[in-house]
Design an enzyme around this catalytic site. Structure first.
Site, PDB file in Angstrom:
ATOM      1  CE  LYS A  98      -4.722  -7.946   6.076  1.00  0.00           C
ATOM      2  NZ  LYS A  98      -3.203  -8.019   6.349  1.00  0.00           N
ATOM      3  N   GLY A 159       5.855  -4.593   4.340  1.00  0.00           N
ATOM      4  CA  GLY A 159       7.206  -5.191   4.530  1.00  0.00           C
ATOM      5  C   GLY A 159       8.327  -3.984   4.503  1.00  0.00           C
ATOM      6  CB  ALA A 185       1.019  -2.854   6.347  1.00  0.00           C
ATOM      7  N   GLY A 186       3.867  -2.312   7.810  1.00  0.00           N
ATOM      8  CA  GLY A 186       4.843  -0.944   7.913  1.00  0.00           C
ATOM      9  C   GLY A 186       5.376  -0.955   9.383  1.00  0.00           C
ATOM     10  CG  ASN A 207       3.655 -11.373   8.695  1.00  0.00           C
ATOM     11  OD1 ASN A 207       3.292 -11.942   7.694  1.00  0.00           O
ATOM     12  ND2 ASN A 207       4.670 -12.418   9.536  1.00  0.00           N
ATOM     13  CB  SER A 208       7.723  -7.762   7.713  1.00  0.00           C
ATOM     14  OG  SER A 208       6.957  -8.287   6.648  1.00  0.00           O
TER      15      SER A 208
END
Length: 260
Positions: A98, A159, A185-186, A207-208
């Site tokens: 990545k 995040g 992301a997001g 992830n987050s």
């Protein structure tokens, strides 16, 4: 069977997990298993076999059926990303990479110019390149043209939990892409993951939203169900929208018959 193909690799899950931010390796492992994810990304700086307390490579290798996708997080330019990719492949044995280049720690937005250069080099060297990128339809095609196996545009900032702020641009990328489009992301909630799949994304990376949840394991399972539901809805064909209300029953003829 509806599978996700990246390069020459096939996955049954369309949920990809990030491995940062978990409170400990045990929670991370349980969340991965609950999610059903078969592809996970891990930062090169979390490869530390000499200090098990700081290492994620060992615990991830212990999970059966998992494919590792090292990432170049921390790289500020193409040269650093290429160097990190070589080290990661040597340590992990994985050809997935990545490409993640965000030189400004204040906003962590990906550098499209450096990302394109790193992707070009690594694809030519036989890596399975998965670039984290701005939601830029032009850049997405350029990355595809240099040999990327997929493109990974952001939904919103890393995040932030602002969801699919780039939805209209994502639709343009999806429309023209000949490789998988994966939102990276997001995303904050399973509902947003389902929406990403409904508009045509091939997968999502989370992830987050999982690691920072009150119960990461339960949230991982919720995201898995949402991704499956969103994909199923896309394949089923979502009804078109209308600016005017459309009746579901022909009430006029029914009332006319009743008066006779």
């Amino acid at each position: 069977m509806d599978t996700l193909t990246i390069g020459q690799h096939t996955f049954s899950s369309r949920l990809i997990l990030g491995t940062g931010k978990f409170s400990d390796a045990e929670t991370m492992g349980r969340a991965i298993q609950a999610s059903g994810a078969e592809l996970v990304t891990v930062a090169l700086r979390r490869f530390n076999l000499e200090r098990p307390s700081d290492d994620l490579l060992g615990p991830l290798r212990a999970i059966k059926g998992l494919t590792l996708m090292p990432n170049t997080s921390g790289a500020c330019n193409a040269h650093e990303a290429v160097k990190a990719a070589h080290i990661a492949r040597e340590l992990s044995g994985s050809h997935f990479i990545k490409v993640e280049i965000h030189p400004n720690p204040q906003h962590l937005m990906p550098d499209g110019i450096e990302t394109l250069e790193a992707a070009r080099i690594l694809a030519a060297e036989g890596f399975i390149v998965m670039p984290y990128m701005p939601a830029d339809p032009v850049l997405a095609k350029r990355l595809e043209e240099v040999g990327c196996a997929a493109v990974m545009p952001l939904g919103s900032g890393i995040g932030t939990g602002h969801g699919l702020a780039t939805a209209e641009l994502l639709k343009l990328i999806i429309r023209d892409a000949q490789v998988p489009v994966i939102v990276d992301a997001g995303l904050r909630s399973p509902g947003e993951a389902a929406m990403a799949m409904e508009i045509g994304c091939d997968a999502v990376l989370v992830n987050s939203a999982i690691a920072a949840a009150g119960d990461p394991v339960a949230m991982a399972a919720a995201f898995a169900k949402a991704v499956q539901a969103g994909r199923a809805a896309r394949l089923a064909g979502i009804m078109p929208q209308s600016d005017a209300a459309v009746p579901t029953s022909p009430l006029t003829s029914f009332l006319g018959n009743a008066e006779q």
